[in-house]
Structure formats: structure tokens, C-alpha cells
Design a protein around this motif. Sequence first.
Motif, PDB file in Angstrom:
ATOM      1  N   ARG A   1       0.813  -1.207   0.000  1.00  0.00           N
ATOM      2  CA  ARG A   1       0.000   0.000   0.000  1.00  0.00           C
ATOM      3  C   ARG A   1       0.856   1.271   0.000  1.00  0.00           C
ATOM      4  O   ARG A   1       0.348   2.369   0.208  1.00  0.00           O
ATOM      5  CB  ARG A   1      -1.007   0.014   1.158  1.00  0.00           C
ATOM      6  CG  ARG A   1      -2.120  -1.009   0.985  1.00  0.00           C
ATOM      7  CD  ARG A   1      -3.219  -0.826   1.998  1.00  0.00           C
ATOM      8  NE  ARG A   1      -2.838  -1.150   3.345  1.00  0.00           N
ATOM      9  CZ  ARG A   1      -2.809  -2.386   3.838  1.00  0.00           C
ATOM     10  NH1 ARG A   1      -3.131  -3.415   3.064  1.00  0.00           N
ATOM     11  NH2 ARG A   1      -2.462  -2.610   5.079  1.00  0.00           N
TER      12      ARG A   1
ATOM     13  N   HIS B   1      -6.377  -7.974  -0.156  1.00  0.00           N
ATOM     14  CA  HIS B   1      -5.766  -6.997   0.740  1.00  0.00           C
ATOM     15  C   HIS B   1      -5.883  -7.534   2.163  1.00  0.00           C
ATOM     16  O   HIS B   1      -6.882  -8.176   2.521  1.00  0.00           O
ATOM     17  CB  HIS B   1      -6.494  -5.655   0.667  1.00  0.00           C
ATOM     18  CG  HIS B   1      -6.439  -4.996  -0.679  1.00  0.00           C
ATOM     19  ND1 HIS B   1      -5.377  -4.226  -1.081  1.00  0.00           N
ATOM     20  CD2 HIS B   1      -7.323  -4.991  -1.714  1.00  0.00           C
ATOM     21  CE1 HIS B   1      -5.595  -3.761  -2.305  1.00  0.00           C
ATOM     22  NE2 HIS B   1      -6.772  -4.212  -2.711  1.00  0.00           N
TER      23      HIS B   1
ATOM     24  N   TYR C   1      -5.729  -6.266   6.160  1.00  0.00           N
ATOM     25  CA  TYR C   1      -5.714  -5.138   7.097  1.00  0.00           C
ATOM     26  C   TYR C   1      -5.784  -5.684   8.522  1.00  0.00           C
ATOM     27  O   TYR C   1      -6.423  -6.712   8.778  1.00  0.00           O
ATOM     28  CB  TYR C   1      -6.916  -4.223   6.876  1.00  0.00           C
ATOM     29  CG  TYR C   1      -6.986  -3.580   5.509  1.00  0.00           C
ATOM     30  CD1 TYR C   1      -6.318  -2.397   5.239  1.00  0.00           C
ATOM     31  CD2 TYR C   1      -7.732  -4.161   4.486  1.00  0.00           C
ATOM     32  CE1 TYR C   1      -6.386  -1.796   3.986  1.00  0.00           C
ATOM     33  CE2 TYR C   1      -7.804  -3.573   3.225  1.00  0.00           C
ATOM     34  CZ  TYR C   1      -7.124  -2.396   2.989  1.00  0.00           C
ATOM     35  OH  TYR C   1      -7.193  -1.815   1.753  1.00  0.00           O
ATOM     36  N   ASP C   2      -5.150  -4.973   9.450  1.00  0.00           N
ATOM     37  CA  ASP C   2      -5.285  -5.312  10.861  1.00  0.00           C
ATOM     38  C   ASP C   2      -6.468  -4.542  11.432  1.00  0.00           C
ATOM     39  O   ASP C   2      -6.401  -3.324  11.601  1.00  0.00           O
ATOM     40  CB  ASP C   2      -4.009  -4.953  11.622  1.00  0.00           C
ATOM     41  CG  ASP C   2      -2.865  -5.919  11.324  1.00  0.00           C
ATOM     42  OD1 ASP C   2      -3.159  -7.082  10.991  1.00  0.00           O
ATOM     43  OD2 ASP C   2      -1.699  -5.512  11.408  1.00  0.00           O
TER      44      ASP C   2
ATOM     45  N   PHE D   1     -11.264  -0.625  10.317  1.00  0.00           N
ATOM     46  CA  PHE D   1      -9.837  -0.668  10.008  1.00  0.00           C
ATOM     47  C   PHE D   1      -9.201   0.657  10.425  1.00  0.00           C
ATOM     48  O   PHE D   1      -9.905   1.650  10.637  1.00  0.00           O
ATOM     49  CB  PHE D   1      -9.619  -0.917   8.517  1.00  0.00           C
ATOM     50  CG  PHE D   1     -10.141  -2.249   8.040  1.00  0.00           C
ATOM     51  CD1 PHE D   1      -9.839  -3.418   8.709  1.00  0.00           C
ATOM     52  CD2 PHE D   1     -10.936  -2.335   6.898  1.00  0.00           C
ATOM     53  CE1 PHE D   1     -10.311  -4.646   8.278  1.00  0.00           C
ATOM     54  CE2 PHE D   1     -11.416  -3.552   6.451  1.00  0.00           C
ATOM     55  CZ  PHE D   1     -11.102  -4.718   7.137  1.00  0.00           C
TER      56      PHE D   1
END
Length: 274
Positions: free
Chosen positions: A93, A167, A169-170, A189
Motif C-alpha cells: 500500500r 488486501h 488489514y489489521d 480498520f
Amino acid sequence: MTTEATTADLHAFTEQWLEWYREQEARLSAPHGFLAITGLHWLDDRPQRFGDAPGTWHTGPDGVVVTLDDGEELVVDGKPVSGEHRFGVLPERGGVDAIWKDAVIEVAKRGGQDIVRPRHPDAPLRTAFTGTPAYAPDPQWAVTGRYIPFEEPRPTTVGAVVEGLEHVYDAPGRIEFELDGHRLSLTAFPGAGQGRLSVLFTDATAGVTTYTASRTLSVEAPAADGTVVLDFNRATNLPCAYTDLATCPLPPAENRLAVAIEAGQKLPRERGGS
């Protein structure tokens, strides 16, 4: 509250929304915004040339490399470069904007793959842009909810508008709220800015009056007690709503709401909206 006060509050609410809307449109239609993209080029170890960017491009374990012909030049980090230039390994990203004449050549990594995405101010999509349709702002769609953090951020894999791309994401937590008597929850997110959150979602208007794949909502940092405001009047289209030259993420399954949220940006005219 008097009628006069109510009218004044609504006027202020509308003015604030209009300021936000104009900022969104200006960012989208900027000379090198998403509407200026002319190509989405996926790199591999084969040298490739593209009609909308200078040089020959490839990538490998050491990152992206461009080889510029005689007379070709890019400006990277304010410095002119010619011949062979190595961008190195890019973070997921992340990316670098290289200037070429009046264009910007975006070199980035999306879904683990390196891309070149030129942005030209004279792109037809940008020059023909007439604005994004949107629902009229209404305070009823500014909903108070409660942010519930997870014990640990949860790695969450979501799909993308590009087939086969993913993708990760955390997700730091979820937001619970009520709408029209429905108890709802959205996985959140990290957002842009300290403590801010971002939500990808669809609702029952998707594919009808709003873009099918996703919309996004930015949320201010939660208060000390977890209170947040979900102002769906500011639900925003992702770039993929306007162009196929985007790699936008899709919402996680739990963020596909069955209720109709008739607020925020609508289906762009570029996709048949009105």
C-alpha cells in the motif's frame, strides 16, 4: 429547541457537509487524482514498455527498476534521473510518485504485486467529469455508536475489485450501532490520522442507487467511553466506483448490511448513475 434554532442547526450541518463534499470532489478530480489515471500496468520480471509512461519496466526480488531511453527523464524525490533507476522494494500500500513532463507516474505495491499507474491531467475521464451525485445531507444519518476494541488487532483478508487480488488489514475493533430498530455492527480498520477509523461497507442501496462493490466511511477517533459518530452522509465512493484502473478492497462479509442507507455519495454518472 425552537424552530429557528432547528433551522439554523440544519443550515450549519448542510454547510459543513457541502465543504466536505467539495473537498472530496477536488481531491478526486485534481490534475493527478484518480480520474487522471490512464493505465494500470502489472509488473513482473519481463521488461515492458507502456504507451503512457517512459522507459522499460520490470520488477523482481530487489524491487522495481525502470530503464529510460536517451532523452527520457523522470524526476524522483525532486531529483532528475535518467538511464537505469531502481525504486527498490516498495511496502504494501506504499508507493513513489515520479514526475514525467506534466504527468505523474505512480509506482506502487498493491496486494503484494508491483504496479505502474500513470496519471495524466488530460485523461478523458478527468476532463469530462461533471461531479458525483449524492443524497441530500440529513442529520438522521449521523448515528451514534460504540467502538469495541479487540484484545489484539485481527488480520483481516478482504477481496478486491481486481480478480485474484487480496488486501490484508489489521482490524483494531468493531463499531456497534442501531439504525431503524436494527442492531448492527461494522468491522473497523485503521483510518488516516491518529486514532481515526475507516469502515468499508455496502448496504441495500448497493447496485441500485450506490456503487455495487463498496463505499467507505471515515470515523473520528473514539471518545474515552468508546462513543463514535457514524455520519453516513459522508459515505464516500472508492476510486473503483469511477474507473476500472483501481485496486480497491471489498468490505469484509460482516460489513455487508441488509438495511438501506440512503445517504452519502451515489453511483457515479461514469457508471450509469444520475
